[in-house]
Design a protein around this motif. Structure first.
Motif, mmCIF file in Angstrom:
data_model
loop_
_atom_site.group_PDB
_atom_site.id
_atom_site.type_symbol
_atom_site.label_atom_id
_atom_site.label_comp_id
_atom_site.label_asym_id
_atom_site.label_seq_id
_atom_site.Cartn_x
_atom_site.Cartn_y
_atom_site.Cartn_z
ATOM 1 N N PRO A 164 0.796 -1.246 0.000
ATOM 2 C CA PRO A 164 0.000 0.000 0.000
ATOM 3 C C PRO A 164 0.820 1.283 0.000
ATOM 4 C CG PRO A 164 -0.979 -1.593 1.488
ATOM 5 C CD PRO A 164 0.319 -2.177 1.041
ATOM 6 N N MET A 165 1.883 1.348 0.805
ATOM 7 C CA MET A 165 2.667 2.579 0.876
ATOM 8 C C MET A 165 3.370 2.869 -0.447
ATOM 9 S SD MET A 165 2.125 4.004 3.731
ATOM 10 C CE MET A 165 3.418 5.241 3.755
ATOM 11 N N TYR A 166 3.867 1.823 -1.122
ATOM 12 C CA TYR A 166 4.522 2.029 -2.416
ATOM 13 C C TYR A 166 3.501 2.404 -3.494
ATOM 14 C CZ TYR A 166 8.668 -0.015 -0.246
ATOM 15 O OH TYR A 166 9.733 -0.256 0.571
ATOM 16 N N LEU A 167 2.316 1.820 -3.404
ATOM 17 C CA LEU A 167 1.266 2.141 -4.380
ATOM 18 C C LEU A 167 0.766 3.569 -4.220
ATOM 19 C CD1 LEU A 167 -0.861 -1.146 -4.371
ATOM 20 C CD2 LEU A 167 0.655 -0.319 -6.190
ATOM 21 N N SER A 168 0.963 4.147 -3.016
ATOM 22 C CA SER A 168 0.504 5.519 -2.774
ATOM 23 C C SER A 168 1.231 6.531 -3.664
ATOM 24 C CB SER A 168 0.691 5.892 -1.297
ATOM 25 O OG SER A 168 2.070 5.901 -0.950
ATOM 26 N N PHE A 169 2.404 6.137 -4.233
ATOM 27 C CA PHE A 169 3.098 7.010 -5.180
ATOM 28 C C PHE A 169 2.295 7.185 -6.463
ATOM 29 C CE2 PHE A 169 7.099 5.772 -2.889
ATOM 30 C CZ PHE A 169 7.459 7.052 -2.508
ATOM 31 N N ILE A 177 -1.238 5.837 -6.779
ATOM 32 C CA ILE A 177 -2.676 5.945 -6.533
ATOM 33 C C ILE A 177 -2.893 6.623 -5.187
ATOM 34 C CG2 ILE A 177 -4.872 4.712 -6.375
ATOM 35 C CD1 ILE A 177 -3.543 2.394 -7.871
ATOM 36 N N THR A 178 -3.534 7.759 -5.183
ATOM 37 C CA THR A 178 -3.763 8.509 -3.948
ATOM 38 C C THR A 178 -4.723 7.767 -3.023
ATOM 39 O OG1 THR A 178 -3.495 10.562 -5.186
ATOM 40 C CG2 THR A 178 -4.471 10.730 -2.992
ATOM 41 N N GLY A 179 -4.372 7.725 -1.743
ATOM 42 C CA GLY A 179 -5.260 7.155 -0.734
ATOM 43 C C GLY A 179 -5.053 5.692 -0.448
ATOM 44 N N THR A 180 -4.170 5.030 -1.181
ATOM 45 C CA THR A 180 -3.976 3.587 -0.959
ATOM 46 C C THR A 180 -3.219 3.298 0.333
ATOM 47 O OG1 THR A 180 -1.975 3.633 -2.316
ATOM 48 C CG2 THR A 180 -4.034 3.025 -3.408
ATOM 49 N N SER A 181 -2.532 4.297 0.882
ATOM 50 C CA SER A 181 -1.758 4.066 2.102
ATOM 51 C C SER A 181 -2.637 3.634 3.263
ATOM 52 C CB SER A 181 -0.979 5.329 2.497
ATOM 53 O OG SER A 181 -1.860 6.412 2.739
ATOM 54 N N VAL A 182 -3.923 4.017 3.228
ATOM 55 C CA VAL A 182 -4.828 3.636 4.311
ATOM 56 C C VAL A 182 -5.015 2.124 4.371
ATOM 57 C CG1 VAL A 182 -6.970 3.762 2.983
ATOM 58 C CG2 VAL A 182 -6.996 4.293 5.438
ATOM 59 N N PHE A 183 -4.792 1.441 3.236
ATOM 60 C CA PHE A 183 -4.937 -0.004 3.204
ATOM 61 C C PHE A 183 -3.796 -0.717 3.938
ATOM 62 C CE2 PHE A 183 -7.502 1.243 -0.497
ATOM 63 C CZ PHE A 183 -8.689 0.592 -0.173
ATOM 64 N N ALA A 184 -2.834 0.057 4.426
ATOM 65 C CA ALA A 184 -1.764 -0.533 5.230
ATOM 66 C C ALA A 184 -2.306 -1.145 6.513
ATOM 67 C CB ALA A 184 -0.701 0.517 5.561
ATOM 68 N N VAL A 185 -3.563 -0.823 6.844
ATOM 69 C CA VAL A 185 -4.173 -1.397 8.041
ATOM 70 C C VAL A 185 -4.289 -2.912 7.931
ATOM 71 C CG1 VAL A 185 -6.580 -1.283 7.281
ATOM 72 C CG2 VAL A 185 -6.027 -0.969 9.717
ATOM 73 N N ILE A 186 -4.217 -3.448 6.704
ATOM 74 C CA ILE A 186 -4.275 -4.900 6.546
ATOM 75 C C ILE A 186 -3.034 -5.564 7.120
ATOM 76 C CG2 ILE A 186 -5.746 -4.804 4.503
ATOM 77 C CD1 ILE A 186 -3.319 -5.235 2.775
ATOM 78 N N ARG A 187 -2.060 -4.763 7.551
ATOM 79 C CA ARG A 187 -0.905 -5.328 8.230
ATOM 80 C C ARG A 187 -1.310 -6.054 9.503
ATOM 81 N NH1 ARG A 187 2.995 -0.012 7.579
ATOM 82 N NH2 ARG A 187 3.635 -0.423 5.422
#
Length: 275
Positions: A104-109, A111-121
């Motif tokens: 998710p954090m790399y995809l945030s470069f 696609i905006t807003g994908t970093s929130v999906f890091a919660v799947i950690r």
């Protein structure tokens, strides 16, 4: 050249023991630090969704999320290079979860807003079962898994019965109450039946006619009995199937990194490599 290669092999061996060896002090410490970072990462992602907090500390949140992401990335790479057959880890359940956790954090470069999906950690917290590798814990978890598998047929039949019941109840309530009471369609009636049977009771739809209220009372009483059925099925299997294995021992497979094997195991239960 050979000296460099030997140092690299020594590094790989030591890294393998730390990363995969949950029965070692260094391995357990690594896993505890890993779990701590996973929890911290999940908390940071949740705080990022709190507008007031995010507006004030957004830069710090992003910084710490990237620090944790880099750590997870290095860990993922080390897990791959420290085993003989990396594909076994990459395609394993934990390997896929570990990869999803860093994407998710790399995809945030891009696609905006994908970093929130890091919660799947949070799924990585399943590694807690690897750390709590005590013989009694392993035996009981295996016993519970076997009981759930043995119960799946009965539970599926029960779920099918409940599906038919909710369709019938929802249809009857649609006919009895009608659109005036909020039962605008059969699917809406089925929704009410599910909410009532599960004792949730949102109250957004409720019967007003005497017959409808009588039927609703019956459904409510039936709901209390239904809740106990799946629990009873699994409990009966759990009591019937007593665990036959009294001891287990943690052995780390050098080939695929699998941890849990019986005390007399000679080969890995996942890849077949000699232990």
């Amino acid at each position: 050249m050979s000296e460099i290669k030997s140092k690299y092999e020594i590094f790989k061996q030591k890294a393998h023991i730390i990363i995969y060896g949950t029965n070692t002090v260094a391995g357990r410490l690594f896993d505890l630090i890993l779990l701590g970072l996973i929890l911290l990462s999940v908390v940071l992602v949740m705080l990022e969704t709190v507008k007031g907090f995010d507006a004030k500390y957004h830069a710090y949140l992003v910084f710490f999320e990237w620090v944790i992401t880099v750590f997870f990335t290095l860990e993922y790479i080390l897990r791959i290079i420290t085993i003989k057959k990396p594909i076994n880890y990459v395609l394993s359940f934990y390997g896929i979860i570990d990869l999803i956790a860093i994407l998710p954090m790399y995809l945030s470069f891009f696609i905006t807003g994908t970093s929130v999906f890091a919660v799947i950690r949070a799924l990585r917290l399943l590694r807690l079962f690897k750390i709590l590798n005590h013989p009694q814990f392993n035996n009981q978890s295996t016993h519970l898994k076997e009981s759930l598998i043995a119960s799946r047929g009965k539970i599926l039949i029960f779920m099918y019965f409940m599906l038919i019941s909710t369709i019938i109840i929802g249809s009857v309530m649609y006919v009895v109450e009608g659109e005036a009471s909020g039962f605008t369609s059969i699917p809406m009636g089925i929704y009410w039946a599910i909410v009532t049977l599960t004792t949730v009771g949102y109250g957004d739809i409720s019967p007003v006619t005497p017959l409808g209220q009588f039927l609703a009372s019956f459904v409510m009483i039936m709901g209390y009995g239904i809740i106990a059925v799946p629990t009873g099925i699994v409990s009966a299997e759990f009591a019937k199937n007593k665990p036959t294995v009294k001891e287990s021992e943690t052995k780390v497979c050098q080939n695929c990194g699998s941890h849990e094997h019986y005390v007399n195991a000679k080969f890995c239960q996942d890849c077949g490599h000699e232990l």
